[in-house]
Design a protein around this motif. Sequence first.
Motif, PDB file in Angstrom:
ATOM      1  N   GLN A 486      -2.300   3.738  -6.261  1.00  0.00           N
ATOM      2  CA  GLN A 486      -2.592   4.507  -7.472  1.00  0.00           C
ATOM      3  C   GLN A 486      -1.457   4.386  -8.468  1.00  0.00           C
ATOM      4  O   GLN A 486      -0.278   4.460  -8.119  1.00  0.00           O
ATOM      5  CB  GLN A 486      -2.823   5.979  -7.148  1.00  0.00           C
ATOM      6  N   CYS A 487      -1.831   4.190  -9.724  1.00  0.00           N
ATOM      7  CA  CYS A 487      -0.872   4.146 -10.836  1.00  0.00           C
ATOM      8  C   CYS A 487      -1.088   5.404 -11.672  1.00  0.00           C
ATOM      9  O   CYS A 487      -2.217   5.705 -12.057  1.00  0.00           O
ATOM     10  CB  CYS A 487      -1.100   2.890 -11.672  1.00  0.00           C
ATOM     11  N   THR A 488      -0.022   6.126 -11.937  1.00  0.00           N
ATOM     12  CA  THR A 488      -0.107   7.372 -12.705  1.00  0.00           C
ATOM     13  C   THR A 488       0.782   7.265 -13.930  1.00  0.00           C
ATOM     14  O   THR A 488       1.983   7.000 -13.812  1.00  0.00           O
ATOM     15  CB  THR A 488       0.332   8.572 -11.854  1.00  0.00           C
ATOM     16  N   GLY A 489       0.194   7.455 -15.096  1.00  0.00           N
ATOM     17  CA  GLY A 489       0.956   7.404 -16.344  1.00  0.00           C
ATOM     18  C   GLY A 489       0.739   8.658 -17.163  1.00  0.00           C
ATOM     19  O   GLY A 489      -0.289   9.327 -17.057  1.00  0.00           O
ATOM     20  N   LYS A 490       1.705   8.995 -18.010  1.00  0.00           N
ATOM     21  CA  LYS A 490       1.613  10.164 -18.871  1.00  0.00           C
ATOM     22  C   LYS A 490       0.753   9.841 -20.083  1.00  0.00           C
ATOM     23  O   LYS A 490       1.009   8.885 -20.824  1.00  0.00           O
ATOM     24  CB  LYS A 490       2.999  10.599 -19.344  1.00  0.00           C
ATOM     25  N   ALA A 491      -0.289  10.667 -20.300  1.00  0.00           N
ATOM     26  CA  ALA A 491      -1.189  10.445 -21.428  1.00  0.00           C
ATOM     27  C   ALA A 491      -0.446  10.501 -22.758  1.00  0.00           C
ATOM     28  O   ALA A 491      -0.872   9.882 -23.730  1.00  0.00           O
ATOM     29  CB  ALA A 491      -2.310  11.485 -21.408  1.00  0.00           C
ATOM     30  N   PHE A 492       0.660  11.222 -22.805  1.00  0.00           N
ATOM     31  CA  PHE A 492       1.410  11.346 -24.050  1.00  0.00           C
ATOM     32  C   PHE A 492       1.921   9.993 -24.536  1.00  0.00           C
ATOM     33  O   PHE A 492       2.034   9.758 -25.743  1.00  0.00           O
ATOM     34  CB  PHE A 492       2.592  12.302 -23.839  1.00  0.00           C
ATOM     35  N   PHE A 493       2.223   9.091 -23.621  1.00  0.00           N
ATOM     36  CA  PHE A 493       2.890   7.838 -23.993  1.00  0.00           C
ATOM     37  C   PHE A 493       1.981   6.609 -23.951  1.00  0.00           C
ATOM     38  O   PHE A 493       2.338   5.570 -24.519  1.00  0.00           O
ATOM     39  CB  PHE A 493       4.083   7.586 -23.060  1.00  0.00           C
ATOM     40  N   GLU A 515     -13.349  -4.886 -11.197  1.00  0.00           N
ATOM     41  CA  GLU A 515     -14.231  -4.616 -10.072  1.00  0.00           C
ATOM     42  C   GLU A 515     -13.499  -3.910  -8.936  1.00  0.00           C
ATOM     43  O   GLU A 515     -14.098  -3.153  -8.159  1.00  0.00           O
ATOM     44  CB  GLU A 515     -14.821  -5.936  -9.574  1.00  0.00           C
ATOM     45  N   PHE A 516     -12.212  -4.131  -8.845  1.00  0.00           N
ATOM     46  CA  PHE A 516     -11.426  -3.580  -7.753  1.00  0.00           C
ATOM     47  C   PHE A 516     -10.681  -2.294  -8.127  1.00  0.00           C
ATOM     48  O   PHE A 516      -9.857  -1.814  -7.365  1.00  0.00           O
ATOM     49  CB  PHE A 516     -10.398  -4.610  -7.274  1.00  0.00           C
ATOM     50  N   VAL A 517     -10.948  -1.768  -9.325  1.00  0.00           N
ATOM     51  CA  VAL A 517     -10.195  -0.620  -9.821  1.00  0.00           C
ATOM     52  C   VAL A 517     -11.124   0.584  -9.956  1.00  0.00           C
ATOM     53  O   VAL A 517     -12.128   0.536 -10.670  1.00  0.00           O
ATOM     54  CB  VAL A 517      -9.521  -0.922 -11.178  1.00  0.00           C
ATOM     55  N   GLU A 518     -10.779   1.668  -9.269  1.00  0.00           N
ATOM     56  CA  GLU A 518     -11.484   2.930  -9.420  1.00  0.00           C
ATOM     57  C   GLU A 518     -10.820   3.752 -10.516  1.00  0.00           C
ATOM     58  O   GLU A 518      -9.629   3.611 -10.787  1.00  0.00           O
ATOM     59  CB  GLU A 518     -11.457   3.711  -8.100  1.00  0.00           C
ATOM     60  N   LEU A 519     -11.595   4.621 -11.131  1.00  0.00           N
ATOM     61  CA  LEU A 519     -11.073   5.479 -12.212  1.00  0.00           C
ATOM     62  C   LEU A 519     -10.369   4.646 -13.277  1.00  0.00           C
ATOM     63  O   LEU A 519      -9.308   5.011 -13.800  1.00  0.00           O
ATOM     64  CB  LEU A 519     -10.100   6.533 -11.646  1.00  0.00           C
ATOM     65  N   LEU A 527      -6.159   0.970  -7.434  1.00  0.00           N
ATOM     66  CA  LEU A 527      -6.478  -0.380  -7.000  1.00  0.00           C
ATOM     67  C   LEU A 527      -6.882  -0.337  -5.530  1.00  0.00           C
ATOM     68  O   LEU A 527      -6.173   0.243  -4.702  1.00  0.00           O
ATOM     69  CB  LEU A 527      -5.265  -1.293  -7.191  1.00  0.00           C
ATOM     70  N   SER A 528      -8.013  -0.951  -5.196  1.00  0.00           N
ATOM     71  CA  SER A 528      -8.483  -1.026  -3.805  1.00  0.00           C
ATOM     72  C   SER A 528      -8.794  -2.479  -3.510  1.00  0.00           C
ATOM     73  O   SER A 528      -9.777  -3.032  -4.004  1.00  0.00           O
ATOM     74  CB  SER A 528      -9.726  -0.143  -3.619  1.00  0.00           C
ATOM     75  N   LEU A 529      -7.927  -3.127  -2.679  1.00  0.00           N
ATOM     76  CA  LEU A 529      -7.979  -4.584  -2.563  1.00  0.00           C
ATOM     77  C   LEU A 529      -7.315  -5.040  -1.268  1.00  0.00           C
ATOM     78  O   LEU A 529      -6.397  -4.392  -0.765  1.00  0.00           O
ATOM     79  CB  LEU A 529      -7.224  -5.188  -3.762  1.00  0.00           C
ATOM     80  N   VAL A 530      -7.799  -6.146  -0.725  1.00  0.00           N
ATOM     81  CA  VAL A 530      -7.121  -6.800   0.387  1.00  0.00           C
ATOM     82  C   VAL A 530      -5.988  -7.642  -0.181  1.00  0.00           C
ATOM     83  O   VAL A 530      -6.217  -8.513  -1.017  1.00  0.00           O
ATOM     84  CB  VAL A 530      -8.088  -7.685   1.192  1.00  0.00           C
ATOM     85  N   ILE A 531      -4.771  -7.377   0.249  1.00  0.00           N
ATOM     86  CA  ILE A 531      -3.591  -8.090  -0.249  1.00  0.00           C
ATOM     87  C   ILE A 531      -3.265  -9.232   0.706  1.00  0.00           C
ATOM     88  O   ILE A 531      -3.041  -9.010   1.899  1.00  0.00           O
ATOM     89  CB  ILE A 531      -2.378  -7.141  -0.368  1.00  0.00           C
ATOM     90  N   ASP A 532      -3.231 -10.471   0.206  1.00  0.00           N
ATOM     91  CA  ASP A 532      -2.968 -11.600   1.100  1.00  0.00           C
ATOM     92  C   ASP A 532      -1.480 -11.922   1.155  1.00  0.00           C
ATOM     93  O   ASP A 532      -0.653 -11.324   0.464  1.00  0.00           O
ATOM     94  CB  ASP A 532      -3.795 -12.821   0.702  1.00  0.00           C
ATOM     95  N   ARG A 533      -1.126 -12.927   1.995  1.00  0.00           N
ATOM     96  CA  ARG A 533       0.269 -13.230   2.288  1.00  0.00           C
ATOM     97  C   ARG A 533       1.039 -13.780   1.095  1.00  0.00           C
ATOM     98  O   ARG A 533       2.269 -13.753   1.083  1.00  0.00           O
ATOM     99  CB  ARG A 533       0.330 -14.268   3.428  1.00  0.00           C
ATOM    100  N   SER A 534       0.334 -14.262   0.063  1.00  0.00           N
ATOM    101  CA  SER A 534       1.033 -14.904  -1.058  1.00  0.00           C
ATOM    102  C   SER A 534       1.593 -13.897  -2.065  1.00  0.00           C
ATOM    103  O   SER A 534       2.314 -14.274  -2.983  1.00  0.00           O
ATOM    104  CB  SER A 534       0.077 -15.854  -1.787  1.00  0.00           C
TER     105      SER A 534
END
Length: 607
Positions: A486-493, A515-519, A527-534
């Motif tokens: 989850q990424c959280t940012g201030k609406a003010f900025f 496609e991989f991003v909720e909200l 972000l909801s995703l399978v993260i690979d080795r690269s």
Amino acid sequence: MKPYVRKICRKLCTGLLFVTFVNVVLSSNSAETEFGLPITELFITNNTLNGSLRLITNVSDTEVVFSEDLILNDKFYNQIVIFCNASYPVEWIYEGDGAPRLHTGQFRTYQVFNNSATYEYSAVIALYQERYNEQQTGTYVCRSVEDEKLRVFYHLYFPGDFGFPAIRNQVIRTGKNATFVTLPCKATDPNGRMSLLKIFPPKEQLNLTDSRSVTYDPREGFQLNLNEIKNPYGSYVCEARGEPSFWKMDLVPPKDEEVIIYPRKIRVSLSAFQNQTFTCRAKEPITIVTPTSYDIGRLDLNTNLTFKYPYKATFKLKSSIPLTTIGHYFKINCVTKRDFRVLHSWHYSNIENERITVSFDKNQRRILCCNNLDLSPTYEFAPCETLTDCQITESCFKGSHCRPAIFPAPRIVDAPKGCIAAQFPDTINTHVMRCSVGGKHEVHYITESLEPEQIIIYNGQIPQTEKILKVKLLPTTNRDNQTRIQCTGKAFFFSLNFVFALEKYDGSMEIVDGEFVELAQTYTPILSLVIDRSVRRVVCFAPLTRSSEWVNASLSTSVQDFTTTTASTTTITATTEVTTTVKPAEIQAQGSTHRKKFQRKSWRPNS
């Protein structure tokens, strides 16, 4: 020019706040507009959860009249929503005497992430109606952040029983050699019957509404031709529909034609026990008012009708009086006897540099406003959410009609001498505050930091990233090895449309498809995703408002081999966070989009 449909998330008000998605038809290429001006559209919402819209006009530089019947929907009021779109950063500003109640938001889209020439910027303003509100009347301007000449507007009228967006008694001083002057009786109805009366003591009045020397513009007020009105200076009253408004304006000549003063300055520096005389000459009876009832000097009043300025007032301070017995700061005023209008003020301070400071005491969760004159300040505040909200809301201080509905509300508590303290409970919601002392004002925007027990007192600079943008790993219960961040940012900025990216060990960067991003259209996307080795790290880019730049925060990854399977998987290590502010050209993206068993999708909305 083919339009496209943009899905925008906006917080609107129906007595309660809710989030709705509205489909807004905007131009697909604002750079093609004449002179590169922004494109605007004005809607009325259907005040229900489906968020449907009714287009009122897409012609800018237009006046629009909103009657109560037009926006009333059963027991609730529909909202008025205005969109602005351009190929450069844009913002809304308000020009008027009212006090709009609104929410604003900004949005950014792109074709090529690391090329700002492909960016498009949108700004939305939603006027919410708790009741039918004449104070919404005024000019709403969408303009370029970088070039204020690139601007378009809607002037909105909200006709009502009162007739004016605000009432503020004013002293209007004409310029030297001026031919015309405007008395700002701005109206809420362009077709309303407005009157201008000149007042003479004791109770006489002269109606100048139909005089050839007077013209009227409902957006500006009455314009007077000073050369055609005999003795134009004096008191005026504006009326709507013949009803007295008690809105008095005093029209006065240029200062050097009205009063002669000595010393010829505003700020006066005095030494202890120093002789000092203050003299004022005027064309009407005057006196000098001191800040204390104690005998600190002698006042002499004289009249000589043969002089151009026949009335004279002189005040001589006693040299035996220590000035500190009066105070560290005080004013001596030359005023008219008729209405106590101040013709001139001499300001005394025994402190060379007068200052107002605003600080936060995190132990007691209170905001302190202090001055070095040991005077008691006043503290005013009004709620807002984004930077644009606060800038527009600030206008309410002009007429002292701010809406102090901050929840939870602060309490004014005991503070050191020369200070005032507003104590907040657990949450400090974003608001604009004004601290005043003497004739000095300081306005600050206050918002809570993402760091615990901290606030941000906005000074025009972007704070440290960790105060306004965070990324964190969320727990997951699925069995397909998806990672949730989850990424959280201030609406003010920030504008909306945060972007997730995967930075690879080879230095390349892939932009993650929505496609991989909720909200996705919020300030807390996941972000909801399978993260690979690269992948070396997962980056969240947040778009700054009033800018084409991004702020980013990231989480590093590490590779672990599970003994229960031959496959290796990637885990997220939340201990290392990298934060920076970057320009689009500095982002070394490969232009690719992360994909999972389907073709790459463009970030540009579908046609």
